[in-house]
Design a protein around this motif. Structure first.
Motif, PDB file in Angstrom:
ATOM      1  N   PHE A 159      63.924 -22.561  48.309  1.00 31.15           N
ATOM      2  CA  PHE A 159      63.184 -23.817  48.357  1.00 31.15           C
ATOM      3  C   PHE A 159      62.369 -23.909  49.641  1.00 31.15           C
ATOM      4  CE2 PHE A 159      62.929 -28.273  49.742  1.00 31.15           C
ATOM      5  CZ  PHE A 159      62.253 -28.822  48.667  1.00 31.15           C
ATOM      6  N   GLU A 160      62.991 -23.598  50.775  1.00 29.74           N
ATOM      7  CA  GLU A 160      62.289 -23.669  52.058  1.00 29.74           C
ATOM      8  C   GLU A 160      61.152 -22.656  52.107  1.00 29.74           C
ATOM      9  OE1 GLU A 160      65.471 -23.114  54.811  1.00 29.74           O
ATOM     10  OE2 GLU A 160      66.187 -25.197  54.621  1.00 29.74           O
ATOM     11  N   PHE A 161      61.412 -21.444  51.625  1.00 33.05           N
ATOM     12  CA  PHE A 161      60.360 -20.430  51.572  1.00 33.05           C
ATOM     13  C   PHE A 161      59.198 -20.911  50.718  1.00 33.05           C
ATOM     14  CE2 PHE A 161      58.364 -17.057  49.104  1.00 33.05           C
ATOM     15  CZ  PHE A 161      57.937 -16.184  50.100  1.00 33.05           C
ATOM     16  N   SER A 162      59.511 -21.496  49.564  1.00 32.07           N
ATOM     17  CA  SER A 162      58.482 -21.935  48.625  1.00 32.07           C
ATOM     18  C   SER A 162      57.659 -23.078  49.195  1.00 32.07           C
ATOM     19  CB  SER A 162      59.135 -22.355  47.310  1.00 32.07           C
ATOM     20  OG  SER A 162      59.873 -21.291  46.752  1.00 32.07           O
ATOM     21  N   LEU A 163      58.307 -23.983  49.896  1.00 31.76           N
ATOM     22  CA  LEU A 163      57.611 -25.102  50.523  1.00 31.76           C
ATOM     23  C   LEU A 163      56.591 -24.589  51.526  1.00 31.76           C
ATOM     24  CD1 LEU A 163      57.521 -28.234  50.744  1.00 31.76           C
ATOM     25  CD2 LEU A 163      59.242 -28.042  52.542  1.00 31.76           C
ATOM     26  N   VAL A 164      56.997 -23.629  52.346  1.00 30.16           N
ATOM     27  CA  VAL A 164      56.098 -23.049  53.346  1.00 30.16           C
ATOM     28  C   VAL A 164      54.990 -22.239  52.672  1.00 30.16           C
ATOM     29  CG1 VAL A 164      55.931 -21.409  55.267  1.00 30.16           C
ATOM     30  CG2 VAL A 164      57.840 -23.019  55.162  1.00 30.16           C
ATOM     31  N   SER A 165      55.373 -21.440  51.670  1.00 23.26           N
ATOM     32  CA  SER A 165      54.406 -20.591  50.983  1.00 23.26           C
ATOM     33  C   SER A 165      53.319 -21.422  50.311  1.00 23.26           C
ATOM     34  CB  SER A 165      55.127 -19.726  49.938  1.00 23.26           C
ATOM     35  OG  SER A 165      54.229 -18.876  49.261  1.00 23.26           O
ATOM     36  N   MET A 166      53.711 -22.477  49.614  1.00 29.65           N
ATOM     37  CA  MET A 166      52.741 -23.339  48.947  1.00 29.65           C
ATOM     38  C   MET A 166      51.868 -24.085  49.945  1.00 29.65           C
ATOM     39  SD  MET A 166      54.905 -24.971  45.777  1.00 29.65           S
ATOM     40  CE  MET A 166      55.891 -23.945  44.699  1.00 29.65           C
ATOM     41  N   ASN A 167      52.483 -24.541  51.026  1.00 24.91           N
ATOM     42  CA  ASN A 167      51.715 -25.238  52.064  1.00 24.91           C
ATOM     43  C   ASN A 167      50.691 -24.298  52.697  1.00 24.91           C
ATOM     44  OD1 ASN A 167      51.392 -27.623  53.990  1.00 24.91           O
ATOM     45  ND2 ASN A 167      51.886 -25.966  55.417  1.00 24.91           N
ATOM     46  N   ASN A 168      51.103 -23.076  53.005  1.00 22.59           N
ATOM     47  CA  ASN A 168      50.189 -22.106  53.604  1.00 22.59           C
ATOM     48  C   ASN A 168      49.069 -21.708  52.644  1.00 22.59           C
ATOM     49  OD1 ASN A 168      51.693 -22.126  55.928  1.00 22.59           O
ATOM     50  ND2 ASN A 168      52.761 -20.199  55.514  1.00 22.59           N
ATOM     51  N   PHE A 169      49.336 -21.825  51.348  1.00 22.97           N
ATOM     52  CA  PHE A 169      48.334 -21.500  50.333  1.00 22.97           C
ATOM     53  C   PHE A 169      47.339 -22.646  50.152  1.00 22.97           C
ATOM     54  CE2 PHE A 169      46.732 -20.177  46.166  1.00 22.97           C
ATOM     55  CZ  PHE A 169      46.689 -18.799  46.312  1.00 22.97           C
ATOM     56  N   GLY A 170      47.608 -23.771  50.808  1.00 19.10           N
ATOM     57  CA  GLY A 170      46.705 -24.918  50.738  1.00 19.10           C
ATOM     58  C   GLY A 170      46.996 -25.874  49.599  1.00 19.10           C
ATOM     59  N   MET A 171      48.187 -25.792  49.033  1.00 21.52           N
ATOM     60  CA  MET A 171      48.524 -26.661  47.913  1.00 21.52           C
ATOM     61  C   MET A 171      48.868 -28.071  48.399  1.00 21.52           C
ATOM     62  SD  MET A 171      50.712 -24.025  45.495  1.00 21.52           S
ATOM     63  CE  MET A 171      50.660 -25.113  44.071  1.00 21.52           C
ATOM     64  N   GLN A 172      48.684 -29.040  47.512  1.00 24.66           N
ATOM     65  CA  GLN A 172      49.013 -30.433  47.801  1.00 24.66           C
ATOM     66  C   GLN A 172      50.249 -30.809  46.995  1.00 24.66           C
ATOM     67  OE1 GLN A 172      45.429 -32.554  46.761  1.00 24.66           O
ATOM     68  NE2 GLN A 172      44.461 -32.098  48.728  1.00 24.66           N
ATOM     69  N   PHE A 173      51.157 -31.551  47.619  1.00 28.01           N
ATOM     70  CA  PHE A 173      52.435 -31.874  46.990  1.00 28.01           C
ATOM     71  C   PHE A 173      52.431 -33.279  46.394  1.00 28.01           C
ATOM     72  CE2 PHE A 173      53.375 -28.648  50.187  1.00 28.01           C
ATOM     73  CZ  PHE A 173      54.099 -27.729  49.430  1.00 28.01           C
ATOM     74  N   ASP A 174      52.784 -33.349  45.113  1.00 28.57           N
ATOM     75  CA  ASP A 174      53.004 -34.634  44.464  1.00 28.57           C
ATOM     76  C   ASP A 174      54.444 -35.096  44.668  1.00 28.57           C
ATOM     77  OD1 ASP A 174      50.441 -34.406  43.553  1.00 28.57           O
ATOM     78  OD2 ASP A 174      50.967 -34.065  41.449  1.00 28.57           O
ATOM     79  N   LEU A 175      55.355 -34.133  44.812  1.00 32.57           N
ATOM     80  CA  LEU A 175      56.772 -34.462  44.966  1.00 32.57           C
ATOM     81  C   LEU A 175      57.488 -33.368  45.734  1.00 32.57           C
ATOM     82  CD1 LEU A 175      59.240 -36.303  44.116  1.00 32.57           C
ATOM     83  CD2 LEU A 175      59.545 -34.700  42.205  1.00 32.57           C
TER      84      LEU A 175
END
Length: 212
Positions: A159-175
């Motif tokens: 989960f922590e890896f995915s949060l960082v990976s998505m953030n670094n990819f420029g994704m926006q979080f709805d939840l």
């Protein structure tokens, strides 16, 4: 987790091409022809035995769903359910989640589900995690501009890896949910087989919902 071989799996897959496609390279841009009518198309990568995807198809008849599995025995379990249910908005794919851009055209998919993917905990294996940047690029390529990626796991490290990976990819979080089953923001959660058993024992489920 790899399932034990079942002698009935291969014959069942061969007998039902109306419900399942095997490494369908020639289907890019044509998936709606596999359903009784065109609807927004959602893909689950790594569907296990299919509890989540079959219940989603039943709960959302206004959407089309594809279950993608790399294990033939796992997809055969889903196929066995589909032969019984005959859901008009569900199709199955026996294929590799690393080949999505071979299977789907740009913008063809409205959303992607990643449920309890293999965490590949060793650092040297991080490129195999389904939220590694290479996989995120594939999801982005096949998803519509307003498409949503939904990710669930019980593994805090993943989960922590995915949060960082998505953030670094420029994704926006709805939840970002740190305890999915006790989060008042979450409505209508559909469980996988594993999720149901794990949470019943008091285990914590994490979820990310994000957009490109």
């Amino acid at each position: 987790m790899r399932l034990r071989n079942k002698s009935w799996a291969a014959p069942l897959i061969a007998a039902h091409p109306e419900y399942i496609s095997v490494r369908p390279v020639g289907m890019t841009g044509r998936w709606q022809t596999k359903f009784d009518q065109a609807r927004p198309l959602f893909l689950e990568v790594g569907s296990g035995k299919g509890k989540f995807i079959t219940e989603m198809a039943q709960a959302h008849p206004d959407q089309n769903f594809i279950a993608l599995e790399i294990q033939d025995v796992a997809i055969a379990y889903i196929l066995r359910k589909q032969v019984e249910l005959q859901l008009p908005n569900l199709q199955l794919v026996l294929g590799d989640g690393a080949d999505l851009t071979d299977y789907f055209a740009p913008g063809e998919v409205a959303g992607v589900f990643l449920n309890f993917s293999d965490p590949w905990p060793k650092t040297r294996h991080e490129k195999r995690r389904l939220t590694y940047k290479h996989f995120l690029a594939q999801y982005q390529a096949i998803m519509a501009k307003d498409g949503v990626l939904q990710f669930k796991t019980d593994n805090q490290g993943l989960f922590e890896f995915s949060l960082v990976s998505m953030n670094n990819f420029g994704m926006q979080f709805d939840l970002v949910a740190l305890d999915l089953h006790h989060d008042d923001r979450v409505v209508g959660n559909v469980e996988t087989e594993y999720e149901h058993k794990f949470s019943a024992k008091g285990g914590r489920i994490y979820e990310l919902v994000a957009r490109f």
